[in-house]
Write a protein that holds these residues in place. Structure first.
Motif, short mmCIF file in Angstrom:
data_model
loop_
_atom_site.label_atom_id
_atom_site.label_comp_id
_atom_site.label_asym_id
_atom_site.label_seq_id
_atom_site.Cartn_x
_atom_site.Cartn_y
_atom_site.Cartn_z
N ASN A 1 51.43 51.39 37.59
CA ASN A 1 51.05 51.38 36.18
C ASN A 1 50.50 50.01 35.77
N PHE A 2 51.22 48.97 36.16
CA PHE A 2 50.86 47.59 35.84
C PHE A 2 49.47 47.24 36.40
N ASN A 3 49.27 47.52 37.67
CA ASN A 3 47.99 47.19 38.31
C ASN A 3 46.85 48.05 37.80
N GLY A 4 47.15 49.29 37.45
CA GLY A 4 46.13 50.18 36.92
C GLY A 4 45.55 49.65 35.61
N VAL A 5 46.43 49.20 34.71
CA VAL A 5 45.97 48.67 33.43
C VAL A 5 45.22 47.35 33.64
N LEU A 6 45.77 46.47 34.49
CA LEU A 6 45.10 45.20 34.76
C LEU A 6 43.71 45.41 35.34
N ASN A 7 43.61 46.31 36.29
CA ASN A 7 42.30 46.58 36.91
C ASN A 7 41.31 47.12 35.89
N SER A 8 41.79 47.95 34.96
CA SER A 8 40.93 48.48 33.91
C SER A 8 40.46 47.36 32.98
N LEU A 9 41.37 46.45 32.62
CA LEU A 9 41.00 45.33 31.76
C LEU A 9 39.96 44.43 32.43
N VAL A 10 40.19 44.14 33.70
CA VAL A 10 39.26 43.28 34.43
C VAL A 10 37.89 43.94 34.56
N SER A 11 37.90 45.24 34.82
CA SER A 11 36.64 45.98 34.93
C SER A 11 35.87 45.93 33.62
N GLY A 12 36.59 46.10 32.51
CA GLY A 12 35.94 46.03 31.20
C GLY A 12 35.39 44.66 30.91
N ALA A 13 36.16 43.62 31.27
CA ALA A 13 35.72 42.26 31.01
C ALA A 13 34.49 41.89 31.82
N LYS A 14 34.37 42.48 33.00
CA LYS A 14 33.24 42.16 33.88
C LYS A 14 31.91 42.73 33.39
N GLN A 15 31.95 43.50 32.30
CA GLN A 15 30.69 43.92 31.67
C GLN A 15 29.93 42.71 31.14
N PHE A 16 30.67 41.64 30.88
CA PHE A 16 30.10 40.44 30.26
C PHE A 16 29.90 39.36 31.31
N THR A 17 28.90 38.54 31.10
CA THR A 17 28.58 37.51 32.09
C THR A 17 29.21 36.17 31.79
N SER A 18 29.44 35.85 30.54
CA SER A 18 30.00 34.55 30.19
C SER A 18 31.53 34.62 30.20
N GLN A 19 32.16 33.50 30.55
CA GLN A 19 33.62 33.44 30.56
C GLN A 19 34.21 33.68 29.18
N VAL A 20 33.61 33.12 28.16
CA VAL A 20 34.18 33.27 26.83
C VAL A 20 34.12 34.71 26.35
N ASP A 21 33.06 35.43 26.69
CA ASP A 21 32.98 36.84 26.31
C ASP A 21 33.98 37.68 27.11
N GLN A 22 34.19 37.32 28.36
CA GLN A 22 35.20 38.01 29.17
C GLN A 22 36.60 37.76 28.59
N GLU A 23 36.85 36.51 28.24
CA GLU A 23 38.14 36.15 27.64
C GLU A 23 38.34 36.87 26.31
N LYS A 24 37.30 36.92 25.50
CA LYS A 24 37.39 37.58 24.20
C LYS A 24 37.68 39.07 24.37
#
Length: 214
Positions: free
Chosen positions: A70-93
């Motif tokens: 469960n933990f890794n599934g949610v984290l992987n989903s968050l990371v995948s969503g963040a990777k839509q963005f190219t800048s670090q600040v947009d990923q962080e946001k």
């Protein structure tokens, strides 16, 4: 890792203060150890030197595989969503917004000191918000520290994050609380300097060793 809940003997006895710093450093740097309570017991001798420690666990060993999935599934989903963005600040946001949207502040969650609570149950407290954000940033490759201290007169936890070579304070808990009150996403506590945080945040002595945000 072995779910040893017995009172075990330390290889090297240490002072109470050293034990406190050691255990806090362990938990503060490893949000993935979500099944271990941050409270623990220990035994000292007449000189207040710690010889034995007992850990506590918030789930059973049999529950761990599914909880980790469960933990890794949610984290992987968050990371995948963040990777839509190219800048670090947009990923962080993206991570900031997603974790805030997933949660409501609730001290009654028995796992509220863990990243697991904020990532999988929908409720947590400052520790859970901060550890969940730290875990997601770490998985994304963004340097992120867990910070403890005092805010608004109470013990509190937030993060220090490194974005494009600079360090900033981020407090998801207060941003989420403000957002729920005003109905729009708040960034009042997003990527701020120590000077900007000084009016209502002060670090603990241990977290004071973490890099300054200028």
């Amino acid at each position: 890792m072995n779910f040893n809940d017995e009172l075990f003997v330390l290889d090297t006895p240490i002072s109470e203060k050293s034990l406190e710093d050691t255990m806090n450093s362990l938990f503060n740097d490893h949000p993935e150890l979500f099944w271990v309570y941050t409270s623990y017991q220990y035994a000292v001798d007449s000189s207040n030197i710690v010889h034995k420690v007992r850990l506590k666990f918030c789930i059973t060993k049999d529950e761990l595989p599914q909880a980790q999935a469960n933990f890794n599934g949610v984290l992987n989903s968050l990371v995948s969503g963040a990777k839509q963005f190219t800048s670090q600040v947009d990923q962080e946001k993206y991570l900031h917004d997603a974790i805030c949207q997933m949660n409501t502040y609730d001290p009654d969650n028995h796992m509220n000191q863990s990243a697991y609570s904020a990532l999988t149950t929908g409720t947590s407290v400052c520790a859970g918000y901060a550890r969940a954000f730290q875990a997601a940033c770490q998985r994304l490759g963004i340097t992120c520290y867990y910070v403890t201290g005092i805010s608004m007169g109470s013990t509190h936890a937030w993060n220090v994050v490194k974005i494009d070579g600079k360090f900033y304070n981020v407090d998801l808990t207060w941003d989420d609380s403000i957002s729920e009150c005003i109905g729009v996403t708040s960034y009042d506590y997003f990527n701020k300097s120590d000077a900007a945080f000084a009016s209502d945040h002060s670090r603990s002595s241990l977290s004071g060793r973490i890099v300054a945000c200028n």
